[in-house]
Design an enzyme around this catalytic site. Sequence first.
Site, PDB file in Angstrom:
ATOM      1  N   ASP A 189      22.240  -8.487  -6.659  1.00  0.00           N
ATOM      2  CA  ASP A 189      23.284  -7.550  -6.238  1.00  0.00           C
ATOM      3  C   ASP A 189      22.879  -6.110  -6.561  1.00  0.00           C
ATOM      4  O   ASP A 189      23.051  -5.200  -5.748  1.00  0.00           O
ATOM      5  CB  ASP A 189      24.602  -7.902  -6.928  1.00  0.00           C
ATOM      6  N   LYS A 217      22.002  -2.870  -4.020  1.00  0.00           N
ATOM      7  CA  LYS A 217      22.577  -1.528  -4.137  1.00  0.00           C
ATOM      8  C   LYS A 217      21.479  -0.477  -4.242  1.00  0.00           C
ATOM      9  O   LYS A 217      21.562   0.597  -3.625  1.00  0.00           O
ATOM     10  CB  LYS A 217      23.487  -1.457  -5.372  1.00  0.00           C
TER      11      LYS A 217
END
Length: 805
Positions: free
Chosen positions: A668, A672
């Site tokens: 994750d 980003k």
Amino acid sequence: MKVMKFGGSSLANFECLQQVAHLVTRSASVPALLVLSAPGGMTDTLVDLAERAQKGDDYQSQWMAFVSRSLELKQQVEAAYGEIKNWPDFKKLEQNLSGVSLLGVCPDPIRAYVISFGERISVSLMQALLGEFNPTYLEATACVVSRGGYLDAEASVSLSTERFAEEMAKLPSHIYIMPGFTASNEAGELTTLGRNGSDYSAAIAAACVKAQVCQIWTDVDGVYSADPRYITKATKIDSLSYKEAMELSYFGAKVLHPKTILPCAKAGVPCEIKNTHNPDAPGSLISDVSQADEPVKALSSLQDLAMLTVSGPGMKGKVGMAARVFSALAQDNVSIVLITQSSCEFSISFCVHQADLELALDALQNAFELEYQAGLIEPVQVKRDLAIVTLVGDNMKAHRGLAAKFFASLAQAQVNIVAIAQDSTESSISAVIDGSLCNDAVKVCHENFFTHIPSIDVFLLGCGLVGAELIKQLEKQQQWLEKRNIKLNLYGVANSRQLLLDENGIDLNNWSGALAESQQSFELATVEKFVKANHLINPVIVDCSSSSELADQYVSFLAAGFHVVAANKKANTASQAYYQQLMDTSLKNNRKFLYETNVGAGLPVLDNLKLLFSAGDELLSFNGVLSGSLSYIFGALEDGLSLSEATLQAKKNGFTEPDPRDDLSGTDVARKLLIIARESGLKLELSNIEVESVLPQGFAEGASIDEFMAQLPSLDEAFGQRVNEARDEGKVLRYVGSIVNGHCKVGIEAVGAEHALNDIRDGENALAILSQYYQPRPFVIRGYGAGSQVTAAGVFSDILKIVSR
């Protein structure tokens, strides 16, 4: 004297007739000339009877229904007001229809008699209702003199003025009643003034008798800024100039007949539009003065048009070619709606009513047959199923930028412009567009020029923690949105199995139960069809899922005319080629692709980065805590919780992804960081990012989420040792993403008390951006970056950006 014209909807039944009589009676202090249409729908019935008779079809049931309705009105009036005089001759009408049926031909004089029969019924009924005034029946064929054919004649004001004076002098009265729609030619034969020509009759009468006012009584309160049947927010216009009214009537305003305004304008007679069923409403006044200051007075549209283009080398520099084109059409009674010509004189384009298309093509073929054979004129190009949208306002010439705003509004509605025309007085500007998009175009233009209440039409995909919280926020913020003149409706909600659509907007308090009962699943084609059927002009797909399948459809969503707001990071972290395709498709289709929550949930990370880079700044280096869930977990580790305990607590509090492995694996955070890198101009793939996972390689691979959580305590001891080692050095562990010299890395770092990320915990994010403009001290963004509330608020903010200019 005033002229009062009452339309079919004002005379539709006995109660309506009584209302008209009441309106005349209460204004009886001023002499009046009443002009009446046929009772509502009766002219259509008579036209149908003539058509059926001409074709030889059986029309007896229609005839009996017509007679029955007429006699019922007659009996109701006679029962209340006494004997009716001047009742029209139904036997003669029946004989004419029988003759037409026998011969299979309906000559124009006979057709004119048949289709104007309803007006004579209205006049005879009204004579009885106004018996106390002993009104004089004025026969229109004795008063209105026309020229031209039998079915669409033009009235002569000069000749008719003498006739009105003569006929009114024979039987002076306080109230006169005349059938509309009809006239007579110079031979004394009955003619009609075109469908809906009773308004024209009233205008002619008003000009001839030099009336104080010509009142058109109908079923709406006046002239509106747009057609209220399609634009619910249309507003009534208090006053218009004759010029404005003529433009509106010509380009489709249903309440005004195109021929009505000119006689009143020439005679200087004000024309007032009033509502029979709401007589105390102020109405709309048409006169030589427009009293309002707004630049655009109204918006009108005309549909069912075709555009013809005549072009070829024989057109250029040839004097009289345009005249020949228009003369050929005029000889066959083809009306030209709009004209536009190329500056090089190579072509000339014009719009006609689609019903006249074949007639127009035949006329041009006959007129230019030799030029076609010689190759001087190319075959006529035809575009069918078009519409014209027109802005009207006398003050438009005093304001700059209106045309640009008009064209931008059409672009916003995803409408391509076929042709443009503007008159030399700058009181109107017209665009020819695809007819199927006419209502959408009018809706957007009306929002931008009149109501200034933009609409956002939301379709939510994914209704887990973030999606459900977003719906709560939409419900909570309705009053806030209303105060800011924003209309936001949730029209669709979908999960992985079901799709709920509601044309009236989904009940924000009862969506879950309704979705559970839905029998359909999400498909783009289904939502597209729904949008078109309901003329939604600003559709937005909001993806709060973590679905790769949905992310792979974003390009299709944008190409289909949807804006896309994504909390889902999968699209922006797919291949660089797909990322670029998304940006290109968004730009090409003038649709917004917004994904602020992809990086910092509710924090304005990407917005600030875009502002920096759009001002010419360049990224030198970046580092930060990008995961609210890992910020929370690593803060809990600092407080003495084990890895498994901290993860479970973060999951329960809604900080983690549905599968905590997405957080703990570093995937994750890597996503980003990739998004930040791509926004800064780096062309990278997810595989280019160096990732240090919190989890050992292959840990709980293939296990379910529950199985993974059960196995996680086996890592507590080893990870606890790492935490203790950092503590012994006066440091804490943080999961950090960094970009240095184009290299991207995410992993665990031990940071001391002096480090900017040392106290970032409990779900906070912090980002330090070192750039050409921000050095040696970085630009820092800090705040909470996890949790469904914060993320939903970020999504809500992105949705509102759809209507930002």
